[in-house]
Design an enzyme around this catalytic site. Structure first.
Site, PDB file in Angstrom:
ATOM      1  CE  LYS A 218       5.002  -0.228  -6.557  1.00  0.00           C
ATOM      2  NZ  LYS A 218       4.296   0.013  -5.260  1.00  0.00           N
TER       3      LYS A 218
ATOM      4  CE1 TYR B 161       6.877  -4.667  -6.816  1.00  0.00           C
ATOM      5  CE2 TYR B 161       8.971  -4.329  -7.950  1.00  0.00           C
ATOM      6  CZ  TYR B 161       8.067  -3.966  -6.955  1.00  0.00           C
ATOM      7  OH  TYR B 161       8.348  -2.916  -6.116  1.00  0.00           O
TER       8      TYR B 161
ATOM      9  CB  THR C 112       9.815   0.177  -7.616  1.00  0.00           C
ATOM     10  OG1 THR C 112      11.072  -0.398  -7.968  1.00  0.00           O
ATOM     11  CG2 THR C 112       8.795  -0.249  -8.663  1.00  0.00           C
ATOM     12  CG  ASP C 113      14.941   1.433  -9.098  1.00  0.00           C
ATOM     13  OD1 ASP C 113      14.251   0.417  -8.865  1.00  0.00           O
ATOM     14  OD2 ASP C 113      16.171   1.493  -8.876  1.00  0.00           O
ATOM     15  CD  GLU C 114      12.492  -4.097  -9.672  1.00  0.00           C
ATOM     16  OE1 GLU C 114      11.842  -4.853 -10.389  1.00  0.00           O
ATOM     17  OE2 GLU C 114      13.154  -4.471  -8.694  1.00  0.00           O
TER      18      GLU C 114
END
Ligand code: NAD
Ligand code: DAU
Length: 350
Positions: A160, A156, A131-133
């Site tokens: 990741k 989260y 993810t970009d997060e």
């Protein structure tokens, strides 16, 4: 080619499984999924009887099970999507995210490494979907590139980010052939209605309040889920081993503007006077540690591998709303919990 796709009963995974099963009839596709609350085999009803597809119920956190599965099936490649994916749930239960997203990923890496070491012609790729997060949050300017330093803020995104680091470490330490992609916010059919867009579609349908965190000024870069699936296909087949690709929609929106657009679209589709649905917008307490803005620079993927998104936001949102309005049974089963019975009917009693 025998490919293991993990998390294939979830939102993005189901689109990836469908694409691979249909586009590559000469591949054998195994879908490994624990069927948590987010996994729903009804997402794959249309392809469940295809001869090149098999569903396996299992938990990636169970190392013994994973090792045995890899020893028996001798996969040629893995596309890893299984994860706990909802930021709000990670705030109330971080450990579950560590277990699945970190430990689960390391278990898959260990099993892949064992196959690769036994015969490196057999195992060709471990593709980790991320993810970009992991990059944290942006201010008004700039975009995330593949070189942006990791700076996760939620449990989260921290889980990741950790899994991404392990994937790279297995490449650098053991020579495992890996690739990673980091994608922006997806939307589309089969999205679990706890996430912003499907939650609001469901609430508009039932005339319920639309909860907007804070002032609704946070910005997300929205990508139609089928475009994410084609990007994964492109990266899986064309990428340079050991590399990372950002995937994005060049489509930044403030949350409040997305929801206003959705309200207008659904006034029209539900034959309600213009402005009716907007009255449902309700500003609520902000998410803890809420990242202000995400924006992806996907130039590397475009320049090196030729992928660009194909669905405009207007078209994608239209298709998404139409899908939810014409798949009442799916939505009712998911919101009532009935979808859990689908596995029992299709697999246990067979
Ligand atoms: P999802 O929550 O809809 O689906 C996750 C799937 O993983 C479910 O089918 C679930 O049953 C399965 N799963 C969970 N724990 C498992 C376990 N221990 N063992 C086996 N299976 C398990 O998630 P999604 O939105 O489809 O996201 C898929 C992947 O893409 C995730 O890795 C996520 O981090 C990443 N991603 C998501 C987005 C997005 O906007 N949704 C954007 C970028 C990246
Ligand atoms: O950026 C990619 C990420 O996008 C993925 O890695 C995650 O798995 C996926 O869930 C998504 O994370 P977000 O937190 O951005 O998605 P969510 O739909 O939960 O929220 C989108 C925005 O809307 C975010 O700014 C929070 C806000 N929001 C969300 C909900 C559920 C609200 O204002 N109200 C809500 O009720």
């Amino acid at each position: 080619m025998k490919v293991l796709i993990t998390g294939g009963a979830g939102f993005i995974g189901s689109h990836v499984v469908r694409l691979f099963v249909s586009k590559y009839p000469n591949y054998t596709i195994h879908n490994l999924d624990k069927l948590t609350y987010a996994g729903n085999l009804a997402n794959l009803k249309d392809i469940e009887n295809k001869p090149n597809y098999k569903f396996i119920k299992g938990d990636i956190v169970d190392a013994e099970f994973i090792d045995e599965l890899f020893r028996t099936e001798k996969y040629n490649a893995v596309i890893h999507l299984a994860a706990e994916s909802h930021v709000d749930r990670s705030i109330t239960n971080p450990l579950e995210f560590v277990m699945t997203n970190v430990i689960g990923t390391v278990n898959l890496l260990n099993a892949s490494k064992a196959l690769y070491k036994s015969d490196n012609n057999l195992f060709s790729k471990f593709y980790h979907v991320s993810t970009d997060e992991v990059y944290g949050a942006l201010g008004d300017e700039g975009m995330f590139t593949e070189e942006t330093a990791y700076d996760p803020h939620s449990p989260y995104s921290a889980s990741k980010a950790s899994s991404d680091h392990f994937v790279r470490a297995y490449h650098d330490t053991y020579g495992l052939p890996v690739v990673i992609s980091n994608c922006s916010n997806n939307y589309g059919p089969n999205h679990f209605p706890e996430k912003l867009i499907p939650l609001c579609i469901n609430n508009i349908k039932h005339n319920r309040p639309l909860p907007i965190y804070g002032k609704g000024e946070n910005v997300r870069d929205w990508l139609f889920v089928e475009d994410h699936a084609t990007a994964i296909d492109t990266i899986f087949h064309k990428s340079k081993l050991g590399s990372t690709y950002n995937i994005g929609g060049h489509n930044e929106w403030k949350n409040i503007d997305v929801i206003r657009l959705l309200c207008k679209l659904m006034d029209n589709k539900l034959d309600r006077p213009e402005g009716t649905n907007e009255k449902l917008i309700t500003f609520v307490k902000d998410r803890a540690g809420h990242d202000m803005r995400y924006a992806i620079d996907a130039a590397k993927l475009q320049n090196d591998l030729g992928w660009v998104p194909s669905v405009t936001f207007e078209e994608g949102l239209n298709r998404t709303v139409d899908w939810y309005l014409s798949n009442e049974e799916w939505l009712n089963d998911v919101t009532s919990g009935n979808y859990a019975n689908y596995y029992k009917e299709q697999y246990v009693n067979r």
